[in-house]
Design an enzyme around this catalytic site. Structure first.
Site, mmCIF file in Angstrom:
data_model
loop_
_atom_site.group_PDB
_atom_site.id
_atom_site.type_symbol
_atom_site.label_atom_id
_atom_site.label_comp_id
_atom_site.label_asym_id
_atom_site.label_seq_id
_atom_site.Cartn_x
_atom_site.Cartn_y
_atom_site.Cartn_z
ATOM 1 N N SER A 1 -6.214 83.362 3.693
ATOM 2 C CA SER A 1 -5.515 84.591 4.094
ATOM 3 C C SER A 1 -4.001 84.371 4.100
ATOM 4 C CB SER A 1 -5.992 85.070 5.470
ATOM 5 O OG SER A 1 -5.594 84.171 6.484
ATOM 6 N N ASP B 1 -0.378 77.852 8.650
ATOM 7 C CA ASP B 1 -0.920 78.128 7.315
ATOM 8 C C ASP B 1 0.108 78.800 6.409
ATOM 9 O OD1 ASP B 1 -3.143 77.191 8.617
ATOM 10 O OD2 ASP B 1 -4.503 78.754 7.905
#
Length: 397
Positions: A147, A205
């Protein structure tokens, strides 16, 4: 009007060391995984915005006039430093026909696109007429930062289309990257996309997706490592589903129950992360083969620790046994309890040993990728720098 076609990509991520201990204030090392998400940005017909995400079955288009009107209704607080508000997301869900509590990847991906498109254009001009196609080598839901790679690609594409950042790819170049200042802007908007998808992400991330290489994370502070080597790994998905939340709660319970036993284990995991950081930072200046046995030993020790704190799984034990039978060293990566494992490949690992290991892992029902860690962050590509599979995926009109 955006007038040229561009392709850009961002890497996934794996945690090299420090998973779970990081929740308790210890150091974690996250590295960019050279399985990438690719985005093709093209001009769209006047007055249209199109987004296609074949991996999750999304094909949507909207009139820019209706998006401009929607933006006027929710634009009061669009800012890369503020979390998307519940009211903004509710309005966007209603507009896109997404159910209030929807958590499926296609719903969250559509919502993140809408939010980022409106928020970025609100700051830098009109909603751009763009046609965006996204294709990924990363499996979703495997803890590999899929994502975030998507959010980083979207941020870079939309900021470029709105002319908030430059287009650094020159004629004749195969790849190009943005300036440090532009990367910081990409990262801050990608973090907003991650907030839409995950609510309260750590920011690790999207930082790995933006800068690539490796970074150190401790108590909310993210520090990119200066220079790190690209290391070859085998990434294996056991396909065993797990709940990160349940695993994190289980570790916490163990620490409360046996503090005198568990806290030294967390301290040891912290020491492994720091030792590994020292090795990684020493390797580029002195690429000696003697570093590899150290990295392998750190993998082995950490894998035992992760079993001790309760996040191992029979599938991961099997993965470690299978690779060990071929002289290779593995550990789980991410939440554990199933999910993925990484196996370090030395420069002199024979192709035969690797093929045999892959064959045995696939026979267990696992899925394997031979790839690299320490990969570059978000990158612009010329068509000539892309492999046939990526070109084919992005040529689907």
């Amino acid at each position: 009007m955006w007038e040229r076609s561009l392709v850009l990509s961002a890497p996934g991520k794996v945690i090299l060391h420090g998973e779970h201990a990081v929740v308790h204030g210890k150091v974690a090392l996250a590295v960019a995984l050279n399985l990438r998400t690719f985005l093709r940005l093209r001009p769209c017909a006047e007055g249209k915005v199109c987004v296609r995400l074949p991996g999750v079955g999304v094909v949507r288009s909207w009139d820019t006039s209706s998006l401009q009107a929607l933006r006027r209704g929710v634009a009061a607080d669009f800012d890369e430093s503020k979390s998307p508000s519940v009211e903004q997301l509710h309005t966007l869900k209603e507009f896109a026909g997404i159910a209030a509590g929807a958590s499926a990847p296609e719903s969250l991906a559509t919502l993140a696109f809408l939010y980022m498109c409106l928020a970025i254009s609100a700051k830098y001009g009109d909603v751009p007429n763009v046609d965006i196609l996204v294709w990924s080598e990363l499996p979703t839901g495997a803890g590999l930062g899929s994502s975030a790679a998507y959010a980083v690609c979207l941020a870079a594409a939309l900021l470029t289309a709105c002319r908030a950042i430059s287009c650094p790819l020159k004629e004749g170049e195969s790849t190009a990257r943005w300036t440090e200042e532009e990367l910081t802007l990409i990262n801050s908007w990608a973090f907003q996309g991650e907030r839409v998808i995950h609510g309260n992400p750590s920011g690790v991330d999207n930082a790995v997706g933006t800068w690539g290489g490796a970074l150190r994370y401790q108590s909310g502070k993210i520090t990119p490592l200066k220079r790190v080597p690209m290391l070859r790994i085998l990434l294996t998905n056991t396909k065993v589903p797990r709940s990160t939340k349940v695993l994190v709660a289980g570790v916490k319970e163990k620490i409360l129950k046996f503090p005198a036993i568990m806290n030294p284990v967390l301290d040891s995991i912290d020491a492994i992360s720091q030792e590994c950081q020292s090795v990684l930072e020493a390797m580029p200046a002195n690429p000696s083969p003697e570093y590899y046995p150290v990295l392998e030993e750190l993998f082995d020790i950490n894998q035992h620790h992760l079993n001790v704190i309760g996040v191992g799984h029979p599938s991961l034990d099997r993965l470690c046994r299978v690779t060990a039978s071929h002289g290779l060293h593995s550990k789980l990566t991410g939440a554990g309890g199933g999910g993925c494992g990484i196996t370090l490949l030395r420069p002199d690992t024979s192709p035969l040993a690797m093929e045999a290991a892959k064959r045995d892992l696939c026979a267990c029902g696992f899925e394997c990728w031979e790839t690299n860690i320490g990969a570059p962050g978000v990158t612009l590509h010329s068509s000539s720098s892309l492999n046939a599979e990526v070109l084919h995926a992005l040529s689907e009109s």
